[in-house]
Write a protein that holds these residues in place. Structure first.
Motif, short mmCIF file in Angstrom:
data_model
loop_
_atom_site.label_atom_id
_atom_site.label_comp_id
_atom_site.label_asym_id
_atom_site.label_seq_id
_atom_site.Cartn_x
_atom_site.Cartn_y
_atom_site.Cartn_z
N ARG A 139 0.71 -1.19 -0.23
CA ARG A 139 0.42 0.00 -0.33
C ARG A 139 0.72 1.32 -0.22
NH1 ARG A 139 -0.16 -1.90 5.13
NH2 ARG A 139 0.04 -0.76 7.03
N SER A 140 1.84 1.22 0.24
CA SER A 140 2.72 2.04 0.26
C SER A 140 3.67 2.35 -1.05
CB SER A 140 3.91 2.19 1.48
OG SER A 140 3.14 2.40 2.66
N TYR A 141 3.67 1.23 -1.87
CA TYR A 141 4.97 1.24 -3.14
C TYR A 141 4.66 2.49 -3.95
CZ TYR A 141 6.63 -0.09 -7.52
OH TYR A 141 7.06 0.31 -8.54
N GLN A 142 5.77 3.08 -3.93
CA GLN A 142 5.91 4.31 -4.98
C GLN A 142 7.03 3.97 -6.32
OE1 GLN A 142 5.92 8.17 -3.77
NE2 GLN A 142 3.69 7.42 -2.67
N THR A 143 6.75 4.26 -7.53
CA THR A 143 7.82 4.02 -8.76
C THR A 143 8.81 5.13 -8.47
OG1 THR A 143 5.79 5.73 -10.11
CG2 THR A 143 6.00 2.73 -10.13
N SER A 144 8.50 6.22 -7.54
CA SER A 144 9.75 7.27 -7.40
C SER A 144 9.08 7.87 -5.93
CB SER A 144 9.70 8.31 -8.84
OG SER A 144 8.50 9.18 -9.08
N ALA A 145 9.84 8.09 -5.35
CA ALA A 145 9.76 9.42 -4.61
C ALA A 145 11.15 10.61 -4.12
CB ALA A 145 9.77 8.36 -3.25
N ARG A 146 10.45 11.84 -3.23
CA ARG A 146 12.10 12.54 -3.00
C ARG A 146 12.37 12.00 -2.45
NH1 ARG A 146 13.87 16.90 -6.30
NH2 ARG A 146 14.01 18.47 -5.45
N ASN A 147 13.36 11.80 -1.63
CA ASN A 147 14.48 11.31 -0.62
C ASN A 147 15.61 12.67 -0.57
OD1 ASN A 147 15.81 9.80 1.53
ND2 ASN A 147 16.62 8.35 -0.06
N LEU A 148 15.30 12.87 0.43
CA LEU A 148 15.78 14.43 1.31
C LEU A 148 16.97 15.46 0.12
CD1 LEU A 148 18.86 11.82 2.86
CD2 LEU A 148 16.91 14.00 3.52
N GLY A 149 15.54 15.85 -0.95
CA GLY A 149 15.69 16.38 -2.12
C GLY A 149 16.08 16.36 -3.22
N PHE A 150 16.07 14.89 -3.37
CA PHE A 150 15.88 14.25 -5.25
C PHE A 150 15.43 13.31 -5.36
CE2 PHE A 150 19.60 11.39 -7.42
CZ PHE A 150 19.87 11.89 -8.12
N THR A 151 14.88 13.40 -6.44
CA THR A 151 14.10 12.41 -6.43
C THR A 151 14.85 10.49 -7.50
OG1 THR A 151 12.61 13.99 -7.75
CG2 THR A 151 11.67 12.00 -8.09
N PHE A 152 14.15 9.69 -6.25
CA PHE A 152 15.16 8.09 -6.77
C PHE A 152 13.67 7.55 -7.64
CE2 PHE A 152 18.14 6.97 -2.86
CZ PHE A 152 18.45 8.07 -3.67
N ASP A 153 14.07 6.96 -8.42
CA ASP A 153 12.91 6.31 -9.70
C ASP A 153 13.16 4.98 -9.43
OD1 ASP A 153 14.52 6.10 -12.45
OD2 ASP A 153 14.37 8.04 -11.27
N SER A 154 12.09 4.03 -9.80
CA SER A 154 12.52 1.81 -9.63
C SER A 154 13.54 2.19 -10.96
CB SER A 154 11.10 1.77 -9.69
OG SER A 154 10.74 1.74 -8.72
N SER A 155 13.81 2.64 -11.71
CA SER A 155 14.28 2.55 -12.77
C SER A 155 15.61 2.82 -12.89
CB SER A 155 14.12 3.06 -14.22
OG SER A 155 14.56 4.49 -13.88
N LEU A 156 16.27 3.91 -11.90
CA LEU A 156 17.42 4.34 -11.63
C LEU A 156 18.23 4.80 -12.68
CD1 LEU A 156 19.21 0.88 -9.75
CD2 LEU A 156 18.56 2.94 -8.94
N LYS A 157 17.15 6.08 -13.45
CA LYS A 157 17.66 6.72 -14.86
C LYS A 157 17.86 7.63 -14.21
CE LYS A 157 16.40 3.10 -17.78
NZ LYS A 157 15.28 2.96 -19.79
N LEU A 158 16.83 7.90 -12.93
CA LEU A 158 16.99 9.77 -12.58
C LEU A 158 16.20 10.73 -13.24
CD1 LEU A 158 20.29 9.91 -11.29
CD2 LEU A 158 18.49 8.90 -9.91
N HIS A 159 15.21 10.19 -14.95
CA HIS A 159 14.65 10.61 -15.51
C HIS A 159 13.79 12.26 -14.89
CE1 HIS A 159 14.83 8.16 -19.10
NE2 HIS A 159 16.16 8.08 -18.93
N LYS A 160 13.18 11.34 -13.60
CA LYS A 160 12.10 12.41 -13.12
C LYS A 160 13.02 13.75 -12.15
CE LYS A 160 8.52 9.82 -12.92
NZ LYS A 160 7.15 9.18 -11.72
N GLN A 161 13.82 13.43 -11.47
CA GLN A 161 14.90 14.50 -10.98
C GLN A 161 15.23 15.26 -11.93
OE1 GLN A 161 15.63 15.07 -8.04
NE2 GLN A 161 18.06 16.06 -8.68
N VAL A 162 15.84 14.68 -12.97
CA VAL A 162 16.70 15.79 -14.91
C VAL A 162 15.42 16.76 -14.45
CG1 VAL A 162 17.22 16.02 -16.50
CG2 VAL A 162 18.59 14.40 -14.72
N SER A 163 14.02 16.33 -14.83
CA SER A 163 12.87 17.07 -15.42
C SER A 163 12.35 17.94 -14.00
CB SER A 163 11.34 16.25 -15.10
OG SER A 163 11.76 15.23 -16.70
N SER A 164 12.96 17.67 -12.77
CA SER A 164 12.26 18.87 -11.89
C SER A 164 13.58 19.85 -11.99
CB SER A 164 12.32 18.15 -10.37
OG SER A 164 12.36 18.85 -9.16
#
Length: 553
Positions: free
Chosen positions: A344-369
């Motif tokens: 129930r708490s599963y997510q594909t990406s999350a903000r971690n200390l101001g940096f976005t982690f994603d399940s693919s480890l590609k960091l696309h969402k971090q770069v987009s942010s």
């Protein structure tokens, strides 16, 4: 009354403190007396302290700093008397709370969206800073603090914490396993600290005795606060719980309050990392027929963590707990089947200390942010450019744009070139705005004239800078564990070249991006003259020259 009611609701009004059930080990080292403070130490602390802007101070902070030589000896006497007697004057224990909106987009009419920041008398901050210096030295000399706690510690940062976590996740994925990362959220953690438990912990876990222990007891007892909002002010209320947010000693006291928590993770052999009250735990999951035995270990650990927090009056906000999975096998595996009750708490990406982690480890969402935020600020900066000179406007560019590009950029190593190019577009746009370079003019001469390294080289520069700090004891010990010098049994010319061992990896796209792999590769490719630099400033100077020659040759 809102803040008092909120904290009492989180703590639970009917709870009683059972110190015997805390199971705290005795600390072999002790600190019984503070060292008297000299006038030079006192002056140095005052010069480095920021103005407190305490509304009830009789004199402005800047005026106190300017005329310190006139009455500094009287202040010094008050401070040394407090340190030797173990008593904190009651006038220094009243905080003026200024509610601060947690995020700019939150509803200001909802009091739950505010964070209570305490403003303390300037003299109180001076006293706290001098105590902090001696306490920190004692903790460091006796290795008392938690190794995997990066909050409010010298040479530690959010980037060093994330670099270690990200390195471990990459290596887990490289080994063929699935990695799970849990981001735990605590509600008003600083404000629910129990003073009785904290004092018991300072005495048994930390080793404070004598007048030092009495000073901290006096510091925590009979504290008061009042809330100031615009021109309105509430009456004084007792501060029964918590450590003041905005104080100098508050953060380190909270870290010591959490000290036994690491023992629980070690007991279950689960990796963890803390940054103040931000706690993340992670471990590899080995799949067998689509299920894993490691999940029960994780659930047992979480249950014990929750029980420990209840005993220590900390509230784990399970609704805000985030769970991420990483690994190649996720493409053919159902996350719900792996996580069980944690699904129930599963997510594909999350903000971690101001940096976005994603399940693919590609960091696309971090770069987009970063791209979205940077271009937004560039548009705002363009509107005020005419009001600033060149040098001042360049400082604004670095403050609003370069800091975003450089934040945790050591994690970008090995990222797709298309994502690096997106970040470089921001860098180019900032250079064009600063210099007035036209859109279709070549940007490389402009970057060279500004002495701005391209993004690709800034990433490598950051990694090598961290590597030098690690090898010279200027970085957290948990990063030092990742790097090792080459050891050769035979006497070879390479023995004294300061070369690092490069670990082997299975998946080039993942394992080679880990700090423990990327850092040795980059380090070993440097000229020996740079690797053998005698100081950090010398290393920076040589490294800049080296990268400028590569980037703009």
């Amino acid at each position: 009354m809102f803040f008092i009611g909120k904290i009492e609701a989180l703590r639970g009004l009917n709870k009683l403190v059972d110190l015997d059930s805390l199971g705290m080990p005795q600390c072999p080292a002790t600190l019984e007396h503070f060292q008297p403070v000299s006038m030079d130490e006192r002056k140095l602390v005052i010069n480095h302290l920021r103005p407190s802007n305490y509304p009830l101070d009789c004199l402005p902070t800047r005026l106190i700093k300017d005329i310190f030589l006139i009455f500094g000896s009287y202040i010094l006497k008050v401070i040394n008397t407090s340190l030797q007697s173990g008593c904190v004057p009651s006038t220094l224990k009243h905080a003026v709370v200024k509610p601060l909106l947690k995020k700019s987009n939150l509803d200001p009419s909802d009091l739950a969206n505010f964070r209570p920041i305490s403003k303390l008398p300037f003299l109180s901050k001076i006293l706290e800073k001098l105590v902090f210096i001696q306490l920190e030295m004692f903790l460091k000399d006796n290795n008392i603090t938690e190794k995997f706690q990066s909050g409010f510690k010298v040479a530690h940062s959010t980037e060093s914490a994330l670099l270690r976590v990200y390195n471990d996740l990459l290596l887990t994925v490289d080994s063929g396993n699935i990695a799970v990362l849990l981001l735990l959220d605590l509600s008003s953690a600083f404000d629910t600290v129990d003073h009785q438990i904290l004092l018991h912990r300072l005495k048994h876990c930390v080793g404070l005795r004598g007048s030092v222990f009495q000073w901290f007891k006096s510091y925590l007892e009979n504290r008061t606060f009042s809330v100031h909002l615009d021109q309105s002010c509430s009456g004084a209320r007792p501060l029964k719980y918590g450590v003041p947010q905005g104080s100098i000693l508050g953060p380190i006291l909270f870290i010591l309050y959490l000290l036994p928590l690491g023992k629980i993770f070690q007991k279950f052999n689960i990796s963890f990392h803390c940054f103040a009250d931000d706690i993340q735990i992670y471990l590899p999951l080995k799949l067998q027929n689509g299920t894993t035995d490691s999940l029960q270990l994780l659930l047992n650990c979480l249950a014990e963590v929750k029980l420990w927090m209840e005993k220590n009056f900390l509230h784990l906000n399970e609704s805000k707990t985030q769970v991420l999975l990483f690994g190649q096998k996720l493409q053919t595996t159902n996350p719900d089947q792996i996580l069980g009750s944690l699904a129930r708490s599963y997510q594909t990406s999350a903000r971690n200390l101001g940096f976005t982690f994603d399940s693919s480890l590609k960091l696309h969402k971090q770069v987009s942010s970063v791209v979205k935020s940077s271009f937004y600020h560039l548009r705002l900066l363009a509107k005020v450019k005419s009001y600033f000179g060149f040098k001042d406007f360049e400082r604004l560019i670095h403050a609003f744009i370069t800091t975003r590009l450089d934040y945790c950029n050591s994690l970008y190593r090995g990222m797709e070139k298309s994502q690096i190019q997106r970040l470089q577009m921001i860098h180019n746009a900032a250079a064009r705005l600063l210099t007035g370079t036209r859109k279709h003019d070549h940007i490389r001469p402009t970057l060279a004239s500004l002495h701005w390294l391209p993004v690709f080289y800034r990433i490598d520069f950051k990694i090598l800078l961290l590597t030098f700090k690690v090898l010279n004891g200027l970085a957290p010990p948990y990063l030092r564990d990742l790097l090792n010098f080459q050891s050769v049994s035979r006497t070879l010319r390479s023995n004294n070249q300061l070369l690092l061992t490069v670990p082997r990896t299975r998946l080039k796209r993942k394992g080679d991006r880990a700090f423990s792999v990327a850092a040795p590769v980059l380090w070993n490719n440097l000229p020996f003259q740079i690797r053998s630099a005698h100081s950090l400033d010398h290393f920076k100077s040589l490294l800049k020259t080296h990268f400028y020659s590569l980037a703009f040759k």
